[in-house]
Design an enzyme around this catalytic site. Structure first.
Site, PDB file in Angstrom:
ATOM      1  N   GLN A 181       0.833  -1.206   0.000  1.00  0.00           N
ATOM      2  CA  GLN A 181       0.000   0.000   0.000  1.00  0.00           C
ATOM      3  C   GLN A 181       0.865   1.253   0.000  1.00  0.00           C
ATOM      4  O   GLN A 181       0.565   2.238  -0.663  1.00  0.00           O
ATOM      5  CB  GLN A 181      -0.914  -0.019   1.238  1.00  0.00           C
ATOM      6  CG  GLN A 181      -2.050   0.993   1.175  1.00  0.00           C
ATOM      7  CD  GLN A 181      -3.067   0.657   0.099  1.00  0.00           C
ATOM      8  OE1 GLN A 181      -3.304  -0.506  -0.193  1.00  0.00           O
ATOM      9  NE2 GLN A 181      -3.651   1.675  -0.513  1.00  0.00           N
ATOM     10  N   VAL A 210      -5.741   6.606  -4.074  1.00  0.00           N
ATOM     11  CA  VAL A 210      -5.111   5.449  -3.432  1.00  0.00           C
ATOM     12  C   VAL A 210      -4.977   5.780  -1.949  1.00  0.00           C
ATOM     13  O   VAL A 210      -4.407   6.812  -1.588  1.00  0.00           O
ATOM     14  CB  VAL A 210      -3.711   5.179  -4.030  1.00  0.00           C
ATOM     15  CG1 VAL A 210      -3.038   4.021  -3.323  1.00  0.00           C
ATOM     16  CG2 VAL A 210      -3.808   4.920  -5.518  1.00  0.00           C
ATOM     17  N   ASP A 225     -12.189  -7.266  -3.880  1.00  0.00           N
ATOM     18  CA  ASP A 225     -12.557  -6.540  -5.098  1.00  0.00           C
ATOM     19  C   ASP A 225     -12.850  -7.596  -6.159  1.00  0.00           C
ATOM     20  O   ASP A 225     -12.036  -8.500  -6.375  1.00  0.00           O
ATOM     21  CB  ASP A 225     -11.384  -5.684  -5.612  1.00  0.00           C
ATOM     22  CG  ASP A 225     -11.229  -4.388  -4.844  1.00  0.00           C
ATOM     23  OD1 ASP A 225     -12.168  -4.002  -4.134  1.00  0.00           O
ATOM     24  OD2 ASP A 225     -10.161  -3.773  -4.979  1.00  0.00           O
ATOM     25  N   GLU A 268     -18.062   2.270  -5.525  1.00  0.00           N
ATOM     26  CA  GLU A 268     -17.290   1.162  -6.094  1.00  0.00           C
ATOM     27  C   GLU A 268     -18.156  -0.090  -6.071  1.00  0.00           C
ATOM     28  O   GLU A 268     -18.306  -0.736  -5.027  1.00  0.00           O
ATOM     29  CB  GLU A 268     -16.008   0.917  -5.285  1.00  0.00           C
ATOM     30  CG  GLU A 268     -14.959   2.008  -5.470  1.00  0.00           C
ATOM     31  CD  GLU A 268     -13.591   1.635  -4.904  1.00  0.00           C
ATOM     32  OE1 GLU A 268     -12.658   2.444  -5.076  1.00  0.00           O
ATOM     33  OE2 GLU A 268     -13.444   0.554  -4.310  1.00  0.00           O
TER      34      GLU A 268
HETATM   35 ZN   LIG Z   1     -11.196  -2.368  -3.128  1.00  0.00          ZN
END
Ligand SMILES: [Zn+2]
Length: 299
Positions: A181, A210, A225, A268
Site C-alpha cells: 500500500q 489510493v 474486489d 465502487e
Molecule cells: Zn477495493
C-alpha cells in the site's frame, strides 16, 4: 420617380426587416450562451479517471463579459452578455482538506469484523499486530490472494451462489500488505508532485485515489474486489446479485453511491467488506454505511 406612398412602404418594409434581423441575432447569442453553460457544467462534473473523487477537474473558471453590438439600418442595440468560460491551461484540482470534524472516530477495542479503516480511522495497532496470524492464502491464482481466515467460508459460499445464478464473478484483489500500500500510495503522490504540487498537497490529493497505508480496508484482509476492480463491473449480473444478496453472507457493498462524503470514497460496485450477517443485514437494508452503523451504536 418613386411616389411618396411607395417610399413610405419601402421604409416600413426596411424597418420590419431590420427588426427581424435583430431578433435573429439575439436568439443566436442566447443559443451560444446556453451551449457555453452546458459545456462548462459538463467539464466541472467530469472525473478524471472515474475512480477518484476529484471535486474539480482542475479547470479554473473565470468570468468574461462579452459585449455584442447589433447594428441595423434603423437602430443600434448593444447587448451585454455575461458568460462563464473555462481556462484549461492550469490543470490542478482543488486541494481538499480532510478534517476529522464531522466524521466518526471509532473508539479502541472494536470487534474484529466492525473495525473501521478510512481517512479518519487508521488500522488499530492491535489489529495490525495480529493481522498476519489470521491471513490465509485464498484463491492463489489471483492478485494478492490472501484474506482473513474468518471470512473464507462466507466468501466461498457467496461466490459459489452468485456464479450459480450466472453472476460470473471472481475475487481479484483481497488483502494488501502495508508495504504494498505504501508503494502504491507513494507512486500516486509522486505523480501529483510531477504535475507541480507541493508534497503536502500531493499527499492529500493522492489519498483520494489510493488510500494511505493503514487507511485502506485492503490492509485488513476483510475485503474483496471483484473482477476487474473498475466501473466495468457496475450494472453487471454479478454486481446486481451481490448487491441484493451479499448481506446474507455477512458482506456489504462498502462504498455506495451518494455516500462519498461519509466514506471518503466514490461508488465502487466491485468492493465488498465482511462485517458479519447481523451488521450487514441492517446496513444493506437501510442503505447506510459502516461508518453510520458504527456511529449509531457507538461501536
Ligand atoms: Zn477495493
Amino acid at each position: 420617380m418613386i411616389s411618396k406612398r411607395e417610399r413610405e412602404r419601402r421604409r416600413r418594409a426596411s424597418r420590419r426587416h431590420a427588426a427581424k434581423v435583430e431578433r435573429h441575432a439575439i436568439l443566436l447569442i442566447l443559443l451560444a450562451v446556453t451551449i457555453a453553460v452546458i459545456c462548462v457544467s459538463c467539464a466541472l462534473t467530469r472525473r478524471d479517471d472515474g475512480k477518484s473523487p476529484v471535486p474539480s477537474d482542475g479547470t479554473t473558471s473565470s468570468t468574461t463579459t462579452t459585449t455584442t453590438s447589433i447594428t441595423s439600418t434603423t437602430s443600434t442595440t448593444t447587448t451585454t452578455v455575461t458568460t462563464t468560460t473555462t481556462t484549461t491551461a492550469t490543470v490542478r484540482p482543488t486541494v481538499p482538506t480532510s478534517p476529522v470534524e464531522g466524521h466518526y472516530v471509532q473508539p479502541a477495542g472494536a470487534a474484529w469484523n466492525l473495525v473501521l479503516v478510512n481517512d479518519w480511522n487508521n488500522m488499530p495497532s492491535d489489529v495490525l499486530d495480529t493481522l498476519e496470524d489470521n491471513l490465509v492464502v485464498y484463491n492463489a491464482g489471483v492478485q494478492n490472494g490472501k484474506v482473513d481466515a474468518r471470512i473464507v467460508d462466507a466468501l466461498d459460499a457467496m461466490i459459489r451462489d452468485c456464479n450459480a445464478a450466472g453472476g460470473g464473478v471472481w475475487a481479484q484483489s483481497c488483502y494488501r500488505d502495508y508495504d504494498t500500500q505504501e508503494v502504491l500510495y507513494e507512486r500516486e503522490v509522486q505523480s501529483f508532485i510531477n504535475k507541480g504540487y507541493s508534497r503536502e498537497e500531493a499527499e492529500i490529493v493522492a489519498a483520494q485515489c489510493v488510500k494511505r497505508p493503514g487507511q485502506s480496508e485492503h490492509n485488513t484482509g476483510l475485503v474483496v474486489d471483484f473482477n476487474y476492480c473498475n466501473e466495468s463491473f457496475t450494472g453487471t449480473k454479478g454486481h446486481r446479485w451481490l448487491e441484493a444478496h451479499c448481506a446474507e453472507y455477512g458482506f456489504i457493498l462498502r462504498f455506495p453511491e451518494g455516500k462519498e462524503d461519509v466514506t471518503g470514497v466514490v461508488f465502487e460496485s466491485w468492493h465488498y467488506r465482511y462485517v458479519g450477517v447481523e451488521a450487514a443485514t441492517e446496513i444493506m437494508r437501510d442503505g447506510i454505511t459502516l461508518e453510520e452503523y458504527c456511529e449509531k451504536y457507538g461501536y
